[in-house]
Design a protein around this motif. Structure first.
Motif, PDB file in Angstrom:
ATOM      1  N   VAL A  32       0.711  -1.430   0.363  1.00 17.81           N
ATOM      2  CA  VAL A  32       0.335   0.246   0.154  1.00 17.81           C
ATOM      3  C   VAL A  32       1.008   1.453  -0.030  1.00 17.81           C
ATOM      4  O   VAL A  32       0.665   2.461  -0.825  1.00 17.81           O
ATOM      5  N   SER A  35       1.774   1.506  -3.652  1.00 13.64           N
ATOM      6  CA  SER A  35       0.727   1.637  -4.257  1.00 13.64           C
ATOM      7  C   SER A  35       0.481   3.970  -3.970  1.00 13.64           C
ATOM      8  O   SER A  35      -0.227   4.267  -4.911  1.00 13.64           O
ATOM      9  N   THR A  36       0.406   4.123  -2.354  1.00 16.13           N
ATOM     10  CA  THR A  36       0.192   5.694  -2.680  1.00 16.13           C
ATOM     11  C   THR A  36       1.040   6.492  -2.726  1.00 16.13           C
ATOM     12  O   THR A  36       0.559   7.296  -2.273  1.00 16.13           O
ATOM     13  N   THR A  41      -1.952   6.193   5.112  1.00 16.29           N
ATOM     14  CA  THR A  41      -2.998   5.005   4.176  1.00 16.29           C
ATOM     15  C   THR A  41      -2.448   3.761   4.235  1.00 16.29           C
ATOM     16  O   THR A  41      -3.380   2.306   4.547  1.00 16.29           O
ATOM     17  N   ALA A  42      -0.878   3.257   4.066  1.00 13.61           N
ATOM     18  CA  ALA A  42      -1.095   1.856   4.924  1.00 13.61           C
ATOM     19  C   ALA A  42      -0.902   1.617   6.164  1.00 13.61           C
ATOM     20  O   ALA A  42      -1.413   0.299   6.380  1.00 13.61           O
ATOM     21  N   VAL A  45      -4.438   1.009   6.340  1.00 14.89           N
ATOM     22  CA  VAL A  45      -5.144  -0.383   5.861  1.00 14.89           C
ATOM     23  C   VAL A  45      -4.690  -1.391   6.396  1.00 14.89           C
ATOM     24  O   VAL A  45      -5.661  -2.556   6.852  1.00 14.89           O
ATOM     25  N   ALA A  91      -5.419  -3.205  -4.611  1.00 19.33           N
ATOM     26  CA  ALA A  91      -4.275  -1.792  -4.329  1.00 19.33           C
ATOM     27  C   ALA A  91      -3.179  -1.854  -5.823  1.00 19.33           C
ATOM     28  O   ALA A  91      -2.769  -0.703  -6.360  1.00 19.33           O
ATOM     29  N   HIS A  94      -4.993   0.858  -7.505  1.00 22.86           N
ATOM     30  CA  HIS A  94      -4.888   2.142  -6.692  1.00 22.86           C
ATOM     31  C   HIS A  94      -6.285   2.631  -6.456  1.00 22.86           C
ATOM     32  O   HIS A  94      -6.766   3.510  -6.764  1.00 22.86           O
ATOM     33  N   LEU A 100     -10.191  -0.303   0.070  1.00 23.42           N
ATOM     34  CA  LEU A 100      -8.872  -1.202   0.195  1.00 23.42           C
ATOM     35  C   LEU A 100      -9.379  -1.659   2.297  1.00 23.42           C
ATOM     36  O   LEU A 100      -8.677  -2.847   2.466  1.00 23.42           O
TER      37      LEU A 100
END
Length: 413
Positions: A32, A35-36, A41-42, A45, A91, A94, A100
């Motif tokens: 994550v 991808s972000t 954010t990671a 999730v 993921a 995106h 997610l």
């Protein structure tokens, strides 16, 4: 201990089946974040998966106590592999954060509870034996060896092969290991629907939760703090290695931390303890809290590795002693559920810590994220000290002579 009939079969397959547990969170964080571009954010999730596991794991354990481990495990591993595949796909496409997190719910909820199931098998075969402490330490060492191998393997796959390779390997190992472990039906505890008894819950009541035992609730609070160490270390180490431009050593640093935990677990299992488990926990937990205090001040990989080793050395005794207490606090018919409450507490603490450490790392740098383990263990220590009397098993008013066939249970005056 390993001469126990059937032990090698469930130990070997259980070791394979629990490897994915140490790969899931770090695999989500690395994929994550790739991808972000956001550790926050990671962390969110991975936290969602952790919370989902923490809430659902005890129910999985309760079903395993009632219907048998294999009946729960076989469909569980298939659901988990499907859910992780969906999360990986989203993921890579995106997908937004809400999608997610939504996919992370079944991925966490379906995590196979192999560790608690193995511990329940040991408890069923070694009940009342001094080898139970050795078995508990052995399981902790096995868990920590998993956390030596798992993060290193997941990091190597994500950084050297493809960002999604870690989660793909996790799903594959879950199916293979889980089905092999489920096939060992001869050693699983006998399913039952008995209520709790003098260990803490009213006898005769069916389907009562192991959480009805007061001591289990205290242990849950302690294990939330232990989870904060795992989650805070995992995210903060990832952020730290990114900051110094050496992301490849993330798995190595976390492996050093887990190695300290494993070595302390070996020592704990080899020692013939004279102090009670309650006393040992009240000594080990303050030491763990003190060990986490200087993490935020480390500004080199070498120093951070040394401090991580120290934290690992202090973590294992607290973890092992908490699991050991379950045998004296909880009856056999609810132990799988009790073990999953503790495992779930670790996951919940890990999830909360991962979220907090991710936000702090994004806003203030990796060193701020290292404050999370200190805060988590500090709060848990206050709870543990305040409610320490609940860790003493309730007396049933009866004693039984073990190993002497002609003696019968007699009341105590």
């Amino acid at each position: 201990m390993l001469r126990t009939h059937g032990a090698w079969r469930f130990v070997a397959t259980g070791f394979l089946a629990r490897q994915p547990f140490a790969m899931l969170t770090i695999g989500i964080v690395l994929l994550v974040e790739h991808s972000t571009g956001s550790f926050g954010t990671a962390g969110a999730v991975s936290a969602t998966a952790g919370v989902s596991m923490a809430l659902c794991a005890p129910q999985t354990g309760k079903l395993a106590d009632r219907f048998g481990q294999a009946a729960v495990l076989v469909p569980g591993v298939l659901v988990h592999a499907t859910a992780v595949s969906l999360l990986t796909t989203l993921a890579l496409l995106h997908a937004p954060l809400w999608a997610l997190c939504l996919a992370a719910v079944p991925a966490g909820a379906s995590v196979p509870q192999i560790g608690p199931m193995v511990r329940a098998r040991w408890a069923a075969r070694l009940e009342g034996s001094p080898l139970m402490t050795t078995a508990t330490a052995f399981e902790s060492v096995t868990d920590e060896f998993t956390f030596v191998v798992g993060p290193v393997l997941a990091t190597a796959l994500c950084t050297g092969v493809h960002p999604a390779a870690g989660l793909i390997a996790e799903a594959t190992l879950t199916v293979i290991g889980g089905l092999l472990f489920a096939a060992q039906r001869a050693t699983q505890p006998r399913p039952g629907r008995h209520g709790l008894d003098a260990h803490g819950a009213a006898p005769g009541r069916r389907d009562r939760s192991a959480l009805a035992v007061p001591g289990v609730r205290v242990l849950v609070a302690a294990f939330l703090g232990i989870g904060a160490v795992f989650g805070g270390m995992q995210v903060s180490l990832t952020a730290f290695t990114e900051e110094i431009g050496q992301p490849g050593i993330n798995g190595l640093l976390y492996g050093i931390f887990a190695t300290g935990n494993m070595l302390a677990g070996i020592a704990s299992g080899a020692i013939m303890w004279r102090r009670s488990p309650q006393q040992r926990l009240l000594i080990a937990y303050p030491l763990l809290t003190l060990a986490t205090a200087p993490l935020w001040a480390a500004h080199s990989a070498l120093l951070l590795g040394a401090l991580g080793l120290l934290v690992g050395l202090c973590l294992a005794p607290a973890l092992i002693t908490g699991y050991t207490l379950v045998e004296s606090l909880v009856p056999a018919t609810a132990r799988t559920e009790a073990f999953t409450w503790l495992t779930g507490a670790v996951a919940l603490g890990q999830a909360a810590a991962a979220t907090a450490a991710g936000r702090l790392a994004d806003d203030h740098g990796a060193e701020a994220g290292f404050l999370v383990p200190l805060a988590g263990t500090g709060l848990a220590l206050v709870t543990l000290l305040a409610l320490r009397r609940r860790l003493t098993p309730a007396s049933s008013g009866r004693v039984a002579a073990r190993g002497v066939g002609h003696r019968v249970t007699a009341p105590v005056d």
